[in-house]
Design a protein around this motif. Structure first.
Motif, PDB file in Angstrom:
ATOM      1  N   THR A  95       9.408  10.171  10.981  1.00 60.10           N
ATOM      2  CA  THR A  95       9.614  11.063  12.124  1.00 60.10           C
ATOM      3  C   THR A  95      11.083  11.143  12.523  1.00 60.10           C
ATOM      4  O   THR A  95      11.500  12.109  13.148  1.00 60.10           O
ATOM      5  N   GLU A  96      11.855  10.125  12.187  1.00 61.39           N
ATOM      6  CA  GLU A  96      13.277  10.130  12.528  1.00 61.39           C
ATOM      7  C   GLU A  96      14.029  11.161  11.677  1.00 61.39           C
ATOM      8  O   GLU A  96      13.524  11.621  10.642  1.00 61.39           O
ATOM      9  N   GLU A  97      15.228  11.500  12.112  1.00 60.15           N
ATOM     10  CA  GLU A  97      16.066  12.450  11.367  1.00 60.15           C
ATOM     11  C   GLU A  97      16.689  11.740  10.170  1.00 60.15           C
ATOM     12  O   GLU A  97      17.873  11.412  10.150  1.00 60.15           O
ATOM     13  N   ALA A  98      15.866  11.499   9.174  1.00 61.18           N
ATOM     14  CA  ALA A  98      16.336  10.805   7.969  1.00 61.18           C
ATOM     15  C   ALA A  98      15.497  11.260   6.788  1.00 61.18           C
ATOM     16  O   ALA A  98      14.297  11.512   6.928  1.00 61.18           O
ATOM     17  N   GLN A  99      16.125  11.380   5.645  1.00 59.74           N
ATOM     18  CA  GLN A  99      15.445  11.785   4.420  1.00 59.74           C
ATOM     19  C   GLN A  99      15.551  10.665   3.387  1.00 59.74           C
ATOM     20  O   GLN A  99      16.623  10.097   3.184  1.00 59.74           O
ATOM     21  N   PHE A 100      14.428  10.366   2.770  1.00 61.22           N
ATOM     22  CA  PHE A 100      14.412   9.347   1.719  1.00 61.22           C
ATOM     23  C   PHE A 100      13.825   9.981   0.466  1.00 61.22           C
ATOM     24  O   PHE A 100      12.746   9.603  -0.001  1.00 61.22           O
ATOM     25  N   SER A 101      14.553  10.963  -0.039  1.00 64.53           N
ATOM     26  CA  SER A 101      14.085  11.749  -1.173  1.00 64.53           C
ATOM     27  C   SER A 101      13.760  10.875  -2.376  1.00 64.53           C
ATOM     28  O   SER A 101      14.547   9.994  -2.741  1.00 64.53           O
ATOM     29  N   GLU A 102      12.583  11.118  -2.949  1.00 62.27           N
ATOM     30  CA  GLU A 102      12.134  10.421  -4.160  1.00 62.27           C
ATOM     31  C   GLU A 102      11.933   8.917  -3.953  1.00 62.27           C
ATOM     32  O   GLU A 102      11.883   8.168  -4.921  1.00 62.27           O
ATOM     33  N   GLN A 103      11.798   8.485  -2.696  1.00 65.05           N
ATOM     34  CA  GLN A 103      11.634   7.053  -2.447  1.00 65.05           C
ATOM     35  C   GLN A 103      10.184   6.707  -2.125  1.00 65.05           C
ATOM     36  O   GLN A 103       9.540   7.355  -1.300  1.00 65.05           O
ATOM     37  N   ALA A 104       9.700   5.665  -2.779  1.00 60.37           N
ATOM     38  CA  ALA A 104       8.391   5.078  -2.472  1.00 60.37           C
ATOM     39  C   ALA A 104       8.632   3.728  -1.804  1.00 60.37           C
ATOM     40  O   ALA A 104       9.400   2.914  -2.319  1.00 60.37           O
ATOM     41  N   TRP A 105       7.987   3.515  -0.650  1.00 63.41           N
ATOM     42  CA  TRP A 105       8.138   2.261   0.088  1.00 63.41           C
ATOM     43  C   TRP A 105       6.795   1.541   0.157  1.00 63.41           C
ATOM     44  O   TRP A 105       5.733   2.175   0.221  1.00 63.41           O
ATOM     45  N   ALA A 106       6.859   0.228   0.230  1.00 59.51           N
ATOM     46  CA  ALA A 106       5.642  -0.567   0.369  1.00 59.51           C
ATOM     47  C   ALA A 106       4.869  -0.201   1.636  1.00 59.51           C
ATOM     48  O   ALA A 106       3.632  -0.222   1.658  1.00 59.51           O
ATOM     49  N   ASP A 107       5.591   0.174   2.690  1.00 58.53           N
ATOM     50  CA  ASP A 107       4.982   0.489   3.986  1.00 58.53           C
ATOM     51  C   ASP A 107       3.894   1.547   3.887  1.00 58.53           C
ATOM     52  O   ASP A 107       2.933   1.564   4.676  1.00 58.53           O
ATOM     53  N   THR A 108       4.035   2.482   2.926  1.00 52.44           N
ATOM     54  CA  THR A 108       3.154   3.640   2.829  1.00 52.44           C
ATOM     55  C   THR A 108       1.688   3.254   2.664  1.00 52.44           C
ATOM     56  O   THR A 108       0.795   3.928   3.198  1.00 52.44           O
ATOM     57  N   LEU A 109       1.412   2.192   1.934  1.00 55.52           N
ATOM     58  CA  LEU A 109       0.021   1.819   1.706  1.00 55.52           C
ATOM     59  C   LEU A 109      -0.692   1.507   3.021  1.00 55.52           C
ATOM     60  O   LEU A 109      -1.850   1.871   3.211  1.00 55.52           O
ATOM     61  N   PHE A 110       0.013   0.847   3.925  1.00 56.85           N
ATOM     62  CA  PHE A 110      -0.592   0.534   5.221  1.00 56.85           C
ATOM     63  C   PHE A 110      -0.586   1.749   6.134  1.00 56.85           C
ATOM     64  O   PHE A 110      -1.582   2.040   6.797  1.00 56.85           O
ATOM     65  N   MET A 111       0.516   2.471   6.163  1.00 57.86           N
ATOM     66  CA  MET A 111       0.672   3.555   7.128  1.00 57.86           C
ATOM     67  C   MET A 111      -0.149   4.795   6.794  1.00 57.86           C
ATOM     68  O   MET A 111      -0.471   5.575   7.698  1.00 57.86           O
ATOM     69  N   ALA A 112      -0.467   5.015   5.536  1.00 60.67           N
ATOM     70  CA  ALA A 112      -1.128   6.260   5.156  1.00 60.67           C
ATOM     71  C   ALA A 112      -2.367   6.073   4.287  1.00 60.67           C
ATOM     72  O   ALA A 112      -3.357   6.782   4.463  1.00 60.67           O
ATOM     73  N   VAL A 113      -2.323   5.147   3.351  1.00 60.80           N
ATOM     74  CA  VAL A 113      -3.400   5.082   2.362  1.00 60.80           C
ATOM     75  C   VAL A 113      -4.647   4.390   2.907  1.00 60.80           C
ATOM     76  O   VAL A 113      -5.765   4.709   2.491  1.00 60.80           O
ATOM     77  N   ILE A 114      -4.496   3.482   3.859  1.00 58.46           N
ATOM     78  CA  ILE A 114      -5.678   2.921   4.528  1.00 58.46           C
ATOM     79  C   ILE A 114      -6.492   4.052   5.153  1.00 58.46           C
ATOM     80  O   ILE A 114      -7.720   4.108   5.021  1.00 58.46           O
ATOM     81  N   PHE A 115      -5.810   4.969   5.836  1.00 56.72           N
ATOM     82  CA  PHE A 115      -6.509   6.106   6.439  1.00 56.72           C
ATOM     83  C   PHE A 115      -7.242   6.916   5.383  1.00 56.72           C
ATOM     84  O   PHE A 115      -8.417   7.283   5.545  1.00 56.72           O
ATOM     85  N   LEU A 116      -6.579   7.222   4.273  1.00 56.40           N
ATOM     86  CA  LEU A 116      -7.183   8.049   3.230  1.00 56.40           C
ATOM     87  C   LEU A 116      -8.437   7.375   2.664  1.00 56.40           C
ATOM     88  O   LEU A 116      -9.452   8.045   2.413  1.00 56.40           O
ATOM     89  N   ALA A 117      -8.381   6.064   2.488  1.00 52.11           N
ATOM     90  CA  ALA A 117      -9.533   5.327   1.975  1.00 52.11           C
ATOM     91  C   ALA A 117     -10.689   5.351   2.980  1.00 52.11           C
ATOM     92  O   ALA A 117     -11.861   5.518   2.601  1.00 52.11           O
ATOM     93  N   ARG A 118     -10.370   5.209   4.253  1.00 52.94           N
ATOM     94  CA  ARG A 118     -11.428   5.240   5.278  1.00 52.94           C
ATOM     95  C   ARG A 118     -12.037   6.639   5.396  1.00 52.94           C
ATOM     96  O   ARG A 118     -13.242   6.779   5.634  1.00 52.94           O
ATOM     97  N   LEU A 119     -11.219   7.655   5.220  1.00 51.55           N
ATOM     98  CA  LEU A 119     -11.730   9.027   5.224  1.00 51.55           C
ATOM     99  C   LEU A 119     -12.674   9.236   4.037  1.00 51.55           C
ATOM    100  O   LEU A 119     -13.702   9.910   4.161  1.00 51.55           O
ATOM    101  N   ALA A 120     -12.324   8.668   2.901  1.00 52.38           N
ATOM    102  CA  ALA A 120     -13.178   8.775   1.717  1.00 52.38           C
ATOM    103  C   ALA A 120     -14.561   8.202   1.993  1.00 52.38           C
ATOM    104  O   ALA A 120     -15.591   8.832   1.690  1.00 52.38           O
ATOM    105  N   ARG A 121     -14.591   7.034   2.583  1.00 50.96           N
ATOM    106  CA  ARG A 121     -15.888   6.403   2.861  1.00 50.96           C
ATOM    107  C   ARG A 121     -16.683   7.191   3.902  1.00 50.96           C
ATOM    108  O   ARG A 121     -17.896   7.356   3.780  1.00 50.96           O
ATOM    109  N   LEU A 122     -15.994   7.709   4.900  1.00 54.48           N
ATOM    110  CA  LEU A 122     -16.671   8.466   5.953  1.00 54.48           C
ATOM    111  C   LEU A 122     -17.309   9.729   5.399  1.00 54.48           C
ATOM    112  O   LEU A 122     -18.464  10.046   5.709  1.00 54.48           O
ATOM    113  N   THR A 123     -16.566  10.474   4.576  1.00 56.42           N
ATOM    114  CA  THR A 123     -17.041  11.763   4.075  1.00 56.42           C
ATOM    115  C   THR A 123     -17.853  11.634   2.794  1.00 56.42           C
ATOM    116  O   THR A 123     -18.605  12.554   2.439  1.00 56.42           O
TER     117      THR A 123
END
Length: 350
Positions: free
Chosen positions: A126-154
């Motif tokens: 959300t900050e004014e910063a770009q991390f082009s082509e970067q993968a961070w460890a944080d993403t699994l917790f911040m985004a992929v947990i949600f995607l997995a829970r959505l999978a189970r729900l639907t």
């Protein structure tokens, strides 16, 4: 006081410190839609479910009502975290808005979220910063947990397959083959780990998120054996860096750096989650107990978790990680709350 009740009392104290914090405090401001409050509400949900505290679930319903208008204001990977509580709240309330909002954002992640050349979600913020082509460890917790829970729900395997792919690609990109632990980030354009910091909290995000993700998608897609093998290598690698205090240094292999509470709590919580999933054996429990003793010393009488380093992007060099200031944060409270809740649940189960 029994050990079980002691953990419950500590968890309650940490929880109430989170929901009673003044909104002017960046690290403790839960009335936003971003990763910091996102980790906060994810941990409150875990606490409510594992410790059986209905006040926590009621709080989340009220929090969502207050903040739902903010959810559409920004679409970046780091602000996906709050959506992770939507599947549970939909099951509890039956309110269609939770399901519709979650599905809408899940479809955005699959079709529009920027990716690295390897297919990993680019870590947008959300900050004014770009991390082009970067993968961070944080993403699994911040985004992929949600995607997995959505999978189970639907019951929709497209979300499960994407969650499984993201878990595998992040492990492949970030894992150090020599030690088994993870680097903070990967730059796909440059083909390197940038500062190559083995940052403790990065390892915590992944160690905890991985079994949680797998638990949600098990019945919808075949989980790669490579994920389990890499997870076990990560878990074992982290044992080598644990200090006598039970904690870990801000950067794992820098013993002169400060010890950091949130990453330490997250690692121990990840071990417990791995044991519950059947990926780790019970020999990890002694190391978890050591962490619990160290973490308990970092919780003050008001329930504030001390020794938590501030928000940390991939830093330009390893010494810069030791310059990050420490102050109370919702993710620090949250990772400790998850550890205490998992411990309480384990005690309750005998």
């Amino acid at each position: 006081m029994s050990m079980k009740n002691q953990f419950k009392e500590l968890a309650e104290r940490v929880f109430h410190r989170m929901i009673d914090a003044p909104a002017s405090d960046w690290g403790m401001d839960i009335e936003k839609w971003d990763w910091v409050p996102g980790v906060g509400v994810i941990s409150i949900l875990a606490y409510g479910q594992l410790a059986g505290d209905p006040k926590a679930i009621d709080y989340l319903r009220q929090w969502t009502e207050r903040n739902r208008h903010k959810s559409d204001q920004v679409k970046v990977i780091n602000s996906m975290a709050p959506y992770a509580i939507f599947p549970a709240l939909y099951r509890i309330t039956g309110e269609r808005w939770y399901l519709e909002s979650a599905t809408k954002i899940g479809d955005w992640m699959l079709s529009e979220a920027p990716r690295t050349r390897e297919g990993a979600f680019e870590h947008t913020v959300t900050e004014e910063a770009q991390f082009s082509e970067q993968a961070w460890a944080d993403t699994l917790f911040m985004a992929v947990i949600f995607l997995a829970r959505l999978a189970r729900l639907t019951g929709d395997s497209k979300y499960a397959k994407e969650a499984e792919f993201q878990l595998l690609v992040h492990l492949r990109l970030l894992q150090d083959p020599e030690t088994g632990v993870l680097f903070h980030g990967w730059n796909g354009a440059e083909g390197n780990h940038m500062s190559a910091a083995r940052w403790a909290r990065a390892n915590a995000w992944v160690l905890l998120a991985s079994p949680w993700i797998a638990e949600e998608i098990n019945d919808l897609t075949q989980l790669s054996e490579e994920i389990i093998k890499r997870y076990q290598q990560l878990a074992a690698g982290l044992r080598q860096y644990q200090r006598e205090s039970g904690l870990w240094n801000t950067v794992l292999d820098q013993p002169e750096f400060a010890e950091e509470t949130s990453g330490s709590a997250g690692i121990a919580a990840g071990w417990l989650a791995g044991i519950r999933k059947g990926w780790l054996d019970h020999t990890y429990k002694e190391a978890v107990r050591n962490t619990l003793q160290g973490v308990k010393k970092c919780i003050d009488l008001e329930g504030t978790v001390q020794g938590v380093s501030g928000g940390t992007p991939v830093m330009p060099n390893i010494p810069a990680y030791n310059q990050i200031p420490c102050y109370p944060t919702l993710y620090g409270q949250g990772l400790v709350l998850i550890l205490l809740s998992l411990t309480h649940a384990g005690q309750a189960a005998g």
